[in-house]
Structure formats: structure tokens, C-alpha cells
Motif scaffolding. Structure first.
Motif, mmCIF file in Angstrom:
data_model
loop_
_atom_site.group_PDB
_atom_site.id
_atom_site.type_symbol
_atom_site.label_atom_id
_atom_site.label_comp_id
_atom_site.label_asym_id
_atom_site.label_seq_id
_atom_site.Cartn_x
_atom_site.Cartn_y
_atom_site.Cartn_z
ATOM 1 N N THR A 149 -0.981 -15.870 -10.001
ATOM 2 C CA THR A 149 -0.737 -14.785 -9.691
ATOM 3 C C THR A 149 -1.105 -13.421 -9.339
ATOM 4 N N ILE A 150 -2.463 -13.376 -9.151
ATOM 5 C CA ILE A 150 -3.331 -12.392 -8.699
ATOM 6 C C ILE A 150 -2.621 -11.696 -7.545
ATOM 7 N N PRO A 151 -3.557 -13.150 -6.336
ATOM 8 C CA PRO A 151 -3.438 -12.710 -5.345
ATOM 9 C C PRO A 151 -1.695 -11.923 -4.929
ATOM 10 N N VAL A 152 -0.314 -12.435 -5.302
ATOM 11 C CA VAL A 152 0.950 -12.232 -4.588
ATOM 12 C C VAL A 152 0.810 -10.835 -5.331
ATOM 13 N N GLY A 165 1.173 -7.824 -2.356
ATOM 14 C CA GLY A 165 2.450 -6.466 -2.785
ATOM 15 C C GLY A 165 1.909 -5.495 -3.193
ATOM 16 N N ALA A 166 0.719 -4.821 -3.984
ATOM 17 C CA ALA A 166 1.118 -3.618 -4.223
ATOM 18 C C ALA A 166 0.351 -2.894 -2.780
ATOM 19 N N ALA A 167 -0.456 -4.059 -1.796
ATOM 20 C CA ALA A 167 -0.820 -3.440 -1.024
ATOM 21 C C ALA A 167 -0.274 -2.945 0.219
ATOM 22 N N GLY A 171 3.342 0.604 3.049
ATOM 23 C CA GLY A 171 4.609 1.036 3.778
ATOM 24 C C GLY A 171 5.416 0.006 4.887
ATOM 25 N N LEU A 172 4.420 -1.548 4.525
ATOM 26 C CA LEU A 172 5.152 -2.184 5.397
ATOM 27 C C LEU A 172 6.018 -3.293 5.548
ATOM 28 N N ASP A 173 6.188 -3.260 3.430
ATOM 29 C CA ASP A 173 7.961 -3.569 3.131
ATOM 30 C C ASP A 173 8.805 -3.336 3.793
ATOM 31 N N LEU A 232 6.465 -3.547 -11.207
ATOM 32 C CA LEU A 232 7.211 -2.280 -9.678
ATOM 33 C C LEU A 232 8.119 -1.639 -9.230
ATOM 34 N N LEU A 233 8.885 -2.081 -9.064
ATOM 35 C CA LEU A 233 10.367 -1.656 -9.283
ATOM 36 C C LEU A 233 10.383 -0.523 -10.415
ATOM 37 N N GLY A 234 10.679 -1.559 -11.487
ATOM 38 C CA GLY A 234 10.813 -0.204 -12.322
ATOM 39 C C GLY A 234 10.347 0.969 -12.342
#
Length: 267
Positions: free
Chosen positions: A93-96, A100-102, A107-109, A203-205
């Protein structure tokens, strides 16, 4: 949102979260196809919670073992099956979480949420899944999961941050190339989804806490319930079908949808 829109969003999220066809890709496309408004972050959180409860319920025996092992892991002990499973899930889980935070902070999302991107990832990673499923050995079971395999699958999972890739699809692809049989590959991918969905939901919450109101809360509960039922149905059917059917039907769907999206994007 209307009850129909809530049902549509929840059904798409629930049915596609655990199938290797990309739930995020379908949800991004939904407003484009229907012409309706984006469902918003609050509903995204709700349907994620619904699918989370579904996978926890389906794999409760394994989840219970991992939870018990987590307590020992927190005390620095990896001396039980549960503690080792919890450690593998943590490493996977650590890599994602980091990636994901980065991506979110950069703003790339938003830049990745395009029809063309989804078309290419849907098509490309669908073909990669086909290749891995056809060339991967069937010699290993889920009980043989190793730390280096967890890391490899975790790194592969980072690619799922690109809409259209499919979190379950890319982790199943990695597991099949590592030699896990189809049921075991799917099981490991589903177990990996639990901390990943929980982390993304949290994170979304955090983004919607200040915006929440009673109407949004009501819609969220309805969407979560719909998503729970849809996800549970999808899980049961997929795990049963994998005993006799390969991943080829999902690949065919991905290729057809990918081609259609690319034609639409570049026409």
C-alpha cells in the motif's frame, strides 16, 4: 442528485471496482456520456465506502487474520500468519499512498481525467493483462505471497492512479506474471484493495468534511448502500467465474471500449 443518478453512479462503482475494467475510468466518463453533472467528491467517498464494506465482508476470514496480525505487527512482531499478511499489505500500500498524495498535491489528477487518456490506458493495459494471463504460470497460491511480490504488486498499483488503468486489473496482471493462479491473483488484488480504498476514501473525505450537509449525507448513505450490493454481486460472480473462465472477456471489453473512446477523442 436524483435517486436514479445515485443508483447509476453506485452501480458503476460497485460493479467495476473489483473487475479489471477500471471504476475510475467509468466514473470520469459518466458525465460525458450522460450529459449530467459530476457526482462530486462526497458521493465518490460514499461509493468507495460501500465497496470497501463489500470486499471486507467477502474476505472477512482473511481480514480477521490480518487485523489480528496488525496488532502484533505494531509491537514489532512478525511471528504469525496474520502479522506477515498485514506486513505484506502494508508494503503493497505504501507506494500508491505516496504517489497518490504527490499527484493530488501537484494537480496532475485533473490533467489525467481525459477521454483520450482513459482510451489509451483502457486499451493498453487491457492487452497487457491478456499477455500476463496467457504467459503467466499457474504454480503459486495466495498463501505463498512474499514480501518482494507485495512490493512488486504495490509498485504496479501506482499505475492505477491513471484513470482507465484499473487498480484490480494492474495488480492482477502483476500477480499473474509472478506465477499466481487466477483465483489467487484476484484474491491478492482484492485484499490489497482494502487498505488502498480506505486510504483514498480518507483522502477524499478530508476534502468534503467542511462542505458536508444533511442532503449530501443522505445521498451518500443511499449511494453507499447501492455500491455495497453491486460490489458484492460483482465479487461473487468474478471469483466463481475464475474457476473456469480466463480474464479474456474483460480484455475484450476493455479493447472495444478503448477503441471507441479513442475514436471519440480524436474525431
Amino acid at each position: 442528485m436524483t435517486l436514479f443518478n445515485l443508483f447509476l453512479v453506485a452501480a458503476i462503482q460497485g460493479l467495476t471496482e473489483f473487475l479489471p475494467v477500471s471504476s475510475s475510468g467509468h466514473l470520469v466518463l459518466l458525465p460525458t456520456v450522460t450529459g449530467g453533472p459530476d457526482q462530486g467528491l462526497a458521493i465518490d467517498v460514499a461509493v468507495h465506502v460501500g465497496t470497501l464494506f463489500a470486499v471486507v465482508l467477502y474476505f472477512w476470514a482473511d481480514v480477521k487474520i490480518a487485523l489480528a496480525g496488525s496488532l502484533r505487527l505494531m509491537h514489532g512482531r512478525v511471528d504469525t500468519q496474520g502479522a506477515f499478511l498485514a506486513l505484506c499489505l502494508l508494503i503493497a500500500t505504501i507506494p500508491v499512498v505516496i504517489a497518490g498524495a504527490a499527484i493530488k498535491l501537484s494537480g496532475l489528477d485533473e490533467m489525467l481525467r481525459s477521454v483520450a487518456v482513459i482510451g489509451w490506458t483502457m486499451l493498453g493495459f487491457g492487452l497487457v493483462l491478456y499477455w500476463a494471463d496467457k504467459t503467466g504460470a499457474h504454480t503459486r497460491a495466495a498463501e505463498e505471497w512474499r514480501l518482494k511480490d507485495a512490493l512488486s504488486m504495490g509498485l504496479a498499483q501506482v499505475l492505477a492512479l491513471i484513470p482507465g488503468t484499473s487498480r484490480s486489473g494492474i495488480t492482477i496482471t502483476a500477480a499473474r506474471k509472478l506465477g499466481y493462479d487466477r483465483e489467487s491473483a484476484a484474491k491478492l488484488a482484492m485484499l490489497m484493495s482494502i487498505p488502498t480504498i480506505a486510504a483514498s476514501g480518507l483522502l477524499l473525505g478530508l476534502d468534503v468534511v467542511q462542505e458536508a450537509n444533511w442532503a449530501v449525507a443522505r445521498d451518500g448513505l443511499i449511494a453507499a448502500a447501492f455500491a455495497f450490493v453491486a460490489a458484492l454481486v460483482a465479487l461473487v460472480l468474478m471469483m466463481r467465474l475464475l474457476r473456469s473462465v480466463s480474464f479474456t472477456p474483460y480484455v475484450i471489453y476493455r479493447v472495444i471500449l478503448g477503441v471507441v473512446l479513442l475514436v471519440y477523442a480524436y474525431s
